[in-house]
Design an enzyme around this catalytic site. Structure first.
Site, PDB file in Angstrom:
ATOM      1  N   GLU A 260      -7.990  12.652  -7.212  1.00  0.00           N
ATOM      2  CA  GLU A 260      -7.432  13.198  -6.516  1.00  0.00           C
ATOM      3  C   GLU A 260      -7.775  14.989  -6.574  1.00  0.00           C
ATOM      4  OE1 GLU A 260      -4.099  12.450  -3.885  1.00  0.00           O
ATOM      5  OE2 GLU A 260      -6.317  11.605  -3.711  1.00  0.00           O
ATOM      6  N   ARG A 261      -7.698  15.754  -5.402  1.00  0.00           N
ATOM      7  CA  ARG A 261      -7.683  17.203  -5.646  1.00  0.00           C
ATOM      8  C   ARG A 261      -6.584  17.779  -6.268  1.00  0.00           C
ATOM      9  NH1 ARG A 261      -9.324  15.257  -0.793  1.00  0.00           N
ATOM     10  NH2 ARG A 261     -11.698  15.363  -0.118  1.00  0.00           N
TER      11      ARG A 261
ATOM     12  N   LYS B  31      -5.851   9.333   6.641  1.00  0.00           N
ATOM     13  CA  LYS B  31      -5.511   8.337   5.490  1.00  0.00           C
ATOM     14  C   LYS B  31      -4.280   8.947   4.655  1.00  0.00           C
ATOM     15  CE  LYS B  31      -9.654   7.796   3.816  1.00  0.00           C
ATOM     16  NZ  LYS B  31     -10.200   8.723   4.588  1.00  0.00           N
TER      17      LYS B  31
END
Length: 464
Positions: free
Chosen positions: A180-181, A154
């Protein structure tokens, strides 16, 4: 009128107020030693108490901490000053750039435009990604989602879409990183600088380690910035969100912290309302449009999950990524049967495009029906006509693979961008039998059919 803290339970803070209670979704500032923690009012407990969710860590907050009521929603900076900047949920900069100064501000909670002011457009724009342009064309002012489980591609596909639209998209990009990382955030910032488009991009991040309230409101902050660009600057906006499931997940955390009874599969009872409140604001105005492309994680590959169903109901184009195709090395791993778009209408994309997409889907459905028979008995047990259809379906499946520009450092293959006319022509020739004698390997990870033809010519010459 005095407001004081009554209780602190993680990111949930209860307040006592002598006078009128603040409105829901207004901001309250808690100030322990100058830290200025922003909270958002979520419920009224009784006539004098209300409950809020903190968007920052509540470490150090006690009952004696000063409280300031703003009596207005959380407001974030918008306009030209935020272009090229990395922001958090409150609009504070997270890069090494200068302060934003006197940038205009806008409340993150805005009503969706009424139907009379919504101007939907059916202007497909080409991404250069064959399988998307053919089976899930996207429109300006529309909403497209990439659904898939963990590890099926993705984020890579979203990044490739950003790269694909850099050259041809005349507008501003707003990227919302929801949960998010930090690694992904650094990569996105680096990529934007490398593409030379950071000055026309706004990055808004709510990282995984932040409280659920911050992750819950990050899409609202990004959407508010996008709305200002659309309404005031009259520019088209490309809104990219990765990952919208984490928006729902953060909402479920907030709901549980506030003591609400969970709904199906443990989700918040307000799931549909929250998803609709976000997506109905994504619309086209009279002079410019917001186009949304969203990545959506599918938990345990269960496409009947309530969160996935709620999000998909708002989409114009739905792209489904398949773990089975990814395991076969088919990239992008787009399922041609479940991927669809409301734009696949002869009056919008043209009769040839619509018919080709329908024929491709029909052929792939027939191949899927025969796969179990092939696995048990072998392709030799099929009739000659069905063997021919299976061979064409496999060639077509490989033709719809494509090397990505953003994956070039890992694959060693230069990325390809293919005009939609060449994609349609290539699919038609494969289905019409023009390529029946070609090897399947000639179609794998190429751009146009001319590249497959060149590969086949080299192979034939080598065999000779």
């Amino acid at each position: 009128m005095t407001t004081t803290i009554v209780a602190v339970r993680g990111p949930v803070i209860d307040f006592h107020c002598d006078g009128d209670l603040p409105a829901i979704e207004t901001a309250v500032i808690v100030d322990p030693d100058g830290a200025k923690i922003t909270c958002e009012v979520q419920s009224h407990v009784d006539r004098h108490r209300f409950r809020a969710i903190a968007l920052q860590s509540t470490q150090g907050v006690s009952r004696q901490v000063p409280v300031v009521r703003t009596d207005r929603p959380i407001c974030v900076p918008v306009g030209q000053a935020v272009l090229g900047r990395l922001l958090n949920v409150l609009g504070q900069t997270g890069d090494d750039g200068p302060p934003l100064g006197d940038a205009p501000v806008r409340a993150i909670h805005q009503p969706s435009p009424p139907l009379s002011q919504n101007h939907p457009r059916f202007e497909p724009f080409t991404t250069g990604i064959k399988v998307l342009d053919l089976l899930a064309p996207m429109a300006q002012g529309g909403k497209a989602a990439l659904f898939g489980g963990a590890g099926v591609g993705k984020t890579v596909l979203v990044t490739e879409l950003i790269h694909a639209m850099v050259a041809g998209y005349d507008g501003v990009s707003v990227f919302a990183g929801v949960g998010e990382r930090s690694r992904e955030g650094h990569e996105m910032l680096h990529d934007m600088r490398a593409y030379g488009v950071l000055d026309q991009t706004v990055l808004v991040y709510g990282q995984m380690n932040e409280p659920p309230g911050a992750r819950w409101r990050v899409p609202m902050t990004a959407l508010t910035i996008a709305e200002h660009i659309r309404d005031e600057d009259h520019k088209n906006v490309l809104l990219l969100m990765d990952n919208v499931f984490r928006f729902v997940q953060a909402g479920a955390e907030v709901s549980g912290l506030l003591g609400r009874m969970p709904s199906r599969v443990g989700y918040q009872p307000t799931l549909e309302t929250e998803v609709a409140g976000l997506h109905e604001r994504i619309a086209a105005g009279p002079s410019a449009a917001i186009t949304a492309i969203e990545a959506v994680y599918v938990p345990a590959d269960d496409f009947t999950d309530p969160a996935v169903s709620a999000i998909s109901a708002h989409m114009d184009s739905t792209v489904v990524l398949s773990r089975d195709l990814a395991a076969q090395g088919i990239y992008p791993a787009v399922d041609p049967i479940r991927t669809n778009s409301v734009l696949l209408d002869p009056t919008i994309v043209g009769a040839e495009h619509a018919q080709t997409a329908a024929d491709v889907r029909q052929l792939m459905e027939h191949y899927e029906e025969l796969r179990d028979v092939i696995a048990l008995l072998g392709v030799e047990e099929l009739g000659l006509d069905e063997q021919l259809l299976v061979a064409r379906a496999r060639r077509l499946q490989r033709f719809l693979t494509q090397p990505f520009f953003v994956a070039a450092p890992f694959t060693g293959m230069e990325g390809r961008s293919v005009p939609i006319a060449e994609t349609i022509a290539g699919c038609r020739r494969i289905m019409d039998g023009y390529c029946d004698d070609w090897a399947e390997a000639s179609f794998y990870m190429i751009g146009s059919l001319a590249e497959a033809e060149a590969r086949e010519a080299r192979r034939t010459k080598g065999d000779a």
